[in-house]
Design a protein around this motif. Structure first.
Motif, short mmCIF file in Angstrom:
data_model
loop_
_atom_site.label_atom_id
_atom_site.label_comp_id
_atom_site.label_asym_id
_atom_site.label_seq_id
_atom_site.Cartn_x
_atom_site.Cartn_y
_atom_site.Cartn_z
N ARG A 106 80.23 13.51 -2.43
CA ARG A 106 81.37 13.80 -3.28
C ARG A 106 80.96 14.03 -4.73
N MET A 107 79.98 13.31 -5.21
CA MET A 107 79.53 13.51 -6.59
C MET A 107 78.87 14.88 -6.76
N THR A 108 78.22 15.37 -5.72
CA THR A 108 77.65 16.72 -5.78
C THR A 108 78.76 17.75 -5.83
N VAL A 109 79.82 17.52 -5.06
CA VAL A 109 80.97 18.43 -5.09
C VAL A 109 81.60 18.42 -6.49
N ALA A 110 81.70 17.25 -7.09
CA ALA A 110 82.27 17.15 -8.44
C ALA A 110 81.39 17.89 -9.44
N THR A 111 80.08 17.77 -9.30
CA THR A 111 79.16 18.47 -10.20
C THR A 111 79.29 19.98 -10.04
N LEU A 112 79.39 20.45 -8.79
CA LEU A 112 79.55 21.88 -8.55
C LEU A 112 80.90 22.37 -9.08
N LYS B 270 82.41 21.23 -11.74
CA LYS B 270 82.29 21.34 -13.18
C LYS B 270 81.50 22.60 -13.57
N LYS B 271 80.49 22.95 -12.77
CA LYS B 271 79.68 24.11 -13.08
C LYS B 271 80.36 25.42 -12.75
N SER B 272 81.30 25.38 -11.80
CA SER B 272 81.98 26.59 -11.36
C SER B 272 82.95 27.07 -12.44
N PRO B 273 82.85 28.33 -12.87
CA PRO B 273 83.73 28.81 -13.93
C PRO B 273 85.17 29.03 -13.46
N ASP B 274 85.39 29.26 -12.15
CA ASP B 274 86.72 29.59 -11.65
C ASP B 274 87.51 28.36 -11.25
N ALA B 275 86.84 27.30 -10.87
CA ALA B 275 87.55 26.13 -10.32
C ALA B 275 88.04 25.20 -11.41
#
Length: 87
Positions: free
Chosen positions: A74-80, A82-87
């Motif tokens: 879940r923490m990896t999903v949260a990191t991705l 934050k990095k995703s410009p669209d989400a």
């Protein structure tokens, strides 16, 4: 040409020697610790999983719902997210 560097899963060494095959996949022996295994590079598999997570983030699926089918923490999903410009 893409070159994958394989690492020993036990000691982390890159000193590997080919040692036959198992079910069509190359088997390697670590020269440092003598660990034997079928070493598969994690980068392509990880890239596929992360692409799936990013697609689910674009569909506005909750982070905990993404964790169940993808197998990503879940923490990896949260990191991705934050990095995703669209989400």
């Amino acid at each position: 040409m893409i070159q994958n560097t394989l690492y020993c899963g036990k000691c982390g060494s890159t000193a590997l020697r080919k040692n036959g095959s198992n079910k069509g996949k190359a088997k390697y022996t670590c020269m440092g610790c003598r660990h034997q295994a079928v070493f598969t590079p994690a980068a392509p598999v990880r890239a596929v999983r992360y692409a799936q997570v990013e697609r689910l983030l674009l569909e506005r699926v909750s982070q905990r719902a993404i964790v169940r089918p993808s197998g990503v923490a879940r923490m990896t999903v949260a990191t991705l997210a934050k990095k995703s410009p669209d989400a």
